[in-house]
Design a protein around this motif. Structure first.
Motif, short mmCIF file in Angstrom:
data_model
loop_
_atom_site.label_atom_id
_atom_site.label_comp_id
_atom_site.label_asym_id
_atom_site.label_seq_id
_atom_site.Cartn_x
_atom_site.Cartn_y
_atom_site.Cartn_z
N ASN A 17 18.84 2.35 -30.96
CA ASN A 17 19.20 2.55 -29.56
C ASN A 17 20.71 2.61 -29.37
OD1 ASN A 17 16.57 2.70 -28.72
ND2 ASN A 17 16.43 0.57 -28.06
N GLU A 20 21.74 6.04 -30.14
CA GLU A 20 21.40 6.95 -29.05
C GLU A 20 22.37 6.82 -27.89
OE1 GLU A 20 19.26 9.33 -29.25
OE2 GLU A 20 18.61 8.69 -31.25
N LEU A 21 22.86 5.60 -27.63
CA LEU A 21 23.84 5.42 -26.57
C LEU A 21 25.15 6.12 -26.90
CD1 LEU A 21 23.29 1.70 -25.50
CD2 LEU A 21 22.51 3.78 -24.35
N VAL A 24 24.51 9.70 -25.95
CA VAL A 24 24.54 9.84 -24.49
C VAL A 24 25.97 9.78 -23.98
CG1 VAL A 24 23.88 8.74 -22.32
CG2 VAL A 24 22.20 8.96 -24.16
N GLU A 27 27.82 12.98 -24.65
CA GLU A 27 27.40 14.05 -23.74
C GLU A 27 27.94 13.85 -22.33
OE1 GLU A 27 23.20 13.85 -24.16
OE2 GLU A 27 23.16 15.03 -26.03
N LEU A 28 28.14 12.60 -21.93
CA LEU A 28 28.66 12.31 -20.60
C LEU A 28 30.18 12.43 -20.51
CD1 LEU A 28 26.46 9.21 -19.69
CD2 LEU A 28 26.41 11.44 -18.56
N THR A 61 27.62 13.02 -33.11
CA THR A 61 28.39 13.29 -31.91
C THR A 61 29.40 14.41 -32.16
OG1 THR A 61 29.94 11.52 -32.50
CG2 THR A 61 28.13 10.94 -31.01
N VAL A 304 20.97 3.59 -20.39
CA VAL A 304 21.32 5.00 -20.23
C VAL A 304 21.67 5.30 -18.77
CG1 VAL A 304 20.40 7.36 -20.30
CG2 VAL A 304 19.97 5.78 -22.20
N GLU A 305 20.87 4.79 -17.84
CA GLU A 305 21.14 5.01 -16.42
C GLU A 305 22.49 4.41 -16.02
OE1 GLU A 305 17.86 3.49 -14.23
OE2 GLU A 305 16.43 4.96 -15.02
N GLU A 308 25.29 6.62 -17.20
CA GLU A 308 25.39 7.79 -16.33
C GLU A 308 26.11 7.45 -15.03
OE1 GLU A 308 21.33 8.94 -15.98
OE2 GLU A 308 21.34 10.15 -17.83
#
Length: 324
Positions: A17, A20-21, A24, A27-28, A61, A304-305, A308
């Motif tokens: 995880n 994965e962060l 994320v 991408e952000l 990444t 993840v939220e 974001e």
């Protein structure tokens, strides 16, 4: 200001995880992804070996920079550490930075056979070797330089975590960027009041030709409201607070809100967090805002939220915009 995200690699499926962060966050548009090294296990994880982790993150990444906050320098051979850093920097296309400090518990020093009373001395010695090795200088033996050679200058990519005004002055004299922890403990004054003095001492002592950087780590967890945020971070917070109580750092029997204050936490709706951060005394002199969820250990979806919301609502309101 650069925007960073720091993970302590905790929770269910912690390593997967956390990777994965990183994806994320990349991408952000987060500028830097940071990991904290812990040899003793945390609840649900703890990252003992950050450089293999960052090598894998580099492969997954595209542009996010990769760093540690921190690598525990006295428990590493500085020359071997420099080699690991050089390899990951080469594989990532020059995206690596490194934060170091002596911070770790006596049991970890004992496990590695290192005298904890020498940790500051060993940090000073190790930082000198690390810096010279990454600069391509001969270290260890005549004619020996690390492989692969670092392709670009590392002068402004080394950070030092500090916990006092004297430490801030030392970091400046060593030419290291300054890393400030999410909270100070053992002080009656609020964290940002204490750390602003340290930041000012660092800037006053800085005499290097390149511009100094100050990384400000903060516990930031946005959600649709405070109740939702608290539901995600409360278990991890209570576990961490119990540890601080057991060590005598926190008094027992405080409310959740009191413990959140002692962790200098920013949580709730993004607008509330922005308002609080605008009153943060160190942020005006910081070059890097490093957000983290620890001591909260939110579920992956909530994490993840929160990332974001940080990238799309909190940080832009403070003047940040993604480079992508």
């Amino acid at each position: 200001m650069r925007l960073g995200f720091l993970t302590h690699v905790q929770g269910t499926d912690a390593y997967r995880n956390a990777q994965e962060l990183f994806v994320v966050a990349d991408e952000l548009g987060f500028d830097v992804g940071w990991v904290a090294q812990h040899h003793a296990p945390l609840q649900g994880g703890g990252l003992s070996s950050p450089w293999p982790f960052l090598a894998y993150a580099a492969a997954r990444t595209q542009r996010i920079r990769l760093s540690t906050a921190v690598t525990i320098l006295p428990l590493e051979h500085p020359l071997r550490l420099a080699e690991d850093v050089a390899v990951v920097d080469t594989l990532s296309g020059g995206r690596v930075e490194i934060g170091v400090s002596s911070g770790s518990g006596p049991e970890e020093y004992a496990a590695f056979g290192v005298d904890v009373e020498r940790k500051r001395e060993l940090t000073t010695e190790g930082l000198d070797v690390l810096r010279r090795a990454l600069a391509g200088e001969e270290v260890g033996a005549p004619g020996f330089t690390i492989q692969p050679p670092v392709a670009t200058d590392f002068t402004d990519r080394i950070w030092q975590g500090i916990f006092s005004a004297a430490g801030a002055r030392f970091a400046a004299q060593a030419g290291a960027n300054l890393l400030l922890n999410r909270a100070t403990y053992g002080y009656e004054e609020p964290t940002d009041v204490v750390q602003r003095v340290w930041a000012d001492e660092f800037l006053a002592a800085w005499d290097k030709p390149h511009a100094p950087r100050i990384g400000l780590s903060r516990f930031v967890f946005p959600a649709k409201d405070k109740r939702t945020a608290l539901a995600q971070i409360e278990d991890g917070l209570n576990h961490a607070a119990a540890g601080f109580v057991a060590r005598g750092t926190f008094p027992a029997g405080l409310s959740v809100e009191d413990y959140l204050f002692r962790f200098h936490a920013f949580y709730g709706h993004p607008d509330e967090i922005v308002e609080q951060l605008r009153r943060e005394r160190v942020l005006p002199v910081a070059t890097d805002l490093i957000t983290q969820f620890n001591p909260g250990v939110p579920e992956f979806g909530a994490a993840v939220e929160a990332l974001e919301l940080i990238a799309k609502e909190v940080a832009p309101a403070l003047g940040w915009s993604p480079a992508i």
